[in-house]
Design a protein around this motif. Sequence first.
Motif, short mmCIF file in Angstrom:
data_model
loop_
_atom_site.label_atom_id
_atom_site.label_comp_id
_atom_site.label_asym_id
_atom_site.label_seq_id
_atom_site.Cartn_x
_atom_site.Cartn_y
_atom_site.Cartn_z
N CYS A 72 1.18 -0.98 -0.43
CA CYS A 72 0.86 -0.06 -0.35
C CYS A 72 0.55 1.14 0.33
O CYS A 72 1.15 1.06 0.87
N PRO A 73 0.42 1.90 -0.54
CA PRO A 73 1.68 3.36 -1.16
C PRO A 73 1.61 3.96 0.48
O PRO A 73 2.01 5.53 0.37
N HIS A 74 0.10 3.92 1.08
CA HIS A 74 -0.42 5.17 1.33
C HIS A 74 0.23 4.70 3.05
O HIS A 74 0.69 5.82 3.77
N CYS A 75 0.00 3.51 3.75
CA CYS A 75 0.35 3.01 4.87
C CYS A 75 1.63 2.31 4.82
O CYS A 75 1.95 2.40 6.21
N GLY A 76 1.76 1.42 3.53
CA GLY A 76 3.10 0.58 3.69
C GLY A 76 2.94 -1.13 4.19
O GLY A 76 3.16 -1.57 4.17
N PHE A 77 1.41 -0.85 4.57
CA PHE A 77 0.64 -2.33 4.56
C PHE A 77 1.17 -3.49 3.54
O PHE A 77 0.50 -2.74 2.66
N SER A 78 1.92 -4.44 3.54
CA SER A 78 2.02 -4.90 2.52
C SER A 78 1.73 -6.58 3.03
O SER A 78 1.72 -6.93 4.40
N TYR A 79 0.67 -6.89 2.15
CA TYR A 79 0.51 -8.56 2.17
C TYR A 79 0.13 -9.50 0.64
O TYR A 79 0.17 -8.58 -0.27
N SER A 80 -0.27 -9.80 0.61
CA SER A 80 -0.36 -11.63 -0.77
C SER A 80 -1.64 -11.97 0.15
O SER A 80 -3.01 -11.50 0.64
N GLU A 81 -2.02 -12.28 -1.72
CA GLU A 81 -4.16 -12.47 -1.29
C GLU A 81 -4.53 -13.55 -1.01
O GLU A 81 -5.20 -14.36 -0.56
N ASN A 119 12.87 -7.08 -1.79
CA ASN A 119 11.55 -6.00 -0.69
C ASN A 119 10.07 -6.01 -0.32
O ASN A 119 9.92 -5.62 0.88
N THR A 120 9.57 -5.57 -1.43
CA THR A 120 7.96 -6.41 -1.03
C THR A 120 8.06 -8.02 -0.21
O THR A 120 6.67 -7.62 0.61
N TYR A 121 8.99 -8.89 -0.98
CA TYR A 121 8.46 -10.21 0.41
C TYR A 121 8.77 -9.77 1.28
O TYR A 121 8.21 -10.21 2.55
N LYS A 122 9.94 -8.90 1.70
CA LYS A 122 10.68 -8.78 3.49
C LYS A 122 9.59 -7.70 4.24
O LYS A 122 9.23 -7.77 5.14
N GLY A 140 5.74 -20.12 3.11
CA GLY A 140 5.08 -19.50 1.69
C GLY A 140 5.84 -18.00 1.58
O GLY A 140 7.32 -18.12 0.44
N ILE A 141 6.23 -17.21 2.39
CA ILE A 141 6.96 -15.72 1.91
C ILE A 141 8.50 -15.67 1.32
O ILE A 141 9.12 -15.86 1.11
N CYS A 142 8.24 -17.24 2.95
CA CYS A 142 10.55 -16.96 2.73
C CYS A 142 10.59 -17.68 1.89
O CYS A 142 12.16 -17.86 1.58
N LEU A 143 10.39 -18.75 1.62
CA LEU A 143 10.17 -19.61 0.57
C LEU A 143 10.58 -18.82 -0.59
O LEU A 143 11.38 -19.48 -1.44
#
Length: 248
Positions: A72-81, A119-122, A140-143
């Motif tokens: 999210c460009p507004h708050c920085g929260f990052s996630y997958s579906e 960077n997005t995954y981290k 799954g993210i770490c993999l």
Amino acid sequence: MNPILNYNKGVITIESIHSLYDKSMECLLCKQKSTTKKIRSRFVKVAKYDTDFCPIHADSAVNPLYYNIFVCPHCGFSYSEDFSRYFPPTTMDIILEKVSSQWVPHHFSKERSIKDAINTYKLASYCGALKKEKHIILAGICLRIAWLYRIKQNKEQEERFLKFALKEYEASYSTGDFSGTQVSEARILYLAGEISRRIGNEKAAIKYFSFVFERQKNAREASIIQMARDRFQELKRTQETTHPLLQH
């Protein structure tokens, strides 16, 4: 793992412009809308899969792995579906304090370089841990971070994130939080074995591979069971070659 907030613009190619499209997203945390890039499915051509299911794409310039995470460009929260929409009590406030309050507004909505993707995954790993996401999601993210470092041929960082992934898969298996997801018991056990093999823990790898074909009777898992048998036999042959006296 601390988040990496730097953004480095990748090199844009004609092929990637045609393969990418904008997908509208509403942030799970702040509810503001923005777009993220995705790759059109017709451009995705997987040549083969590595033994830990890492896809090897026929066109290395078009890699969907780069675009699995929404930042999210507004708050920085990052996630997958795969993230749930539910936030356990207090986790929203924690994310707002540790991520959003330090976020310098920018976005990853352009074409991503492999560094951008990592960077997005981290960021997603950090946000997922603060949100108390399921272990199976964090694994799954770490993999996938390990896969990206493999592409970069950074063996040290690949192994580091394989170890993180293994820890999360083991936690998922022990807590059963994979139940109800697309990841089966056989797949978790196989991945635990394959990751153990890749980081040099042959004893643990043999144990997990044995669990796969000893416990799994589901015909739908036949391919994974066969993969576990193949890896198991490879390890046994390696041990016989390396330590022949131990076989008597």
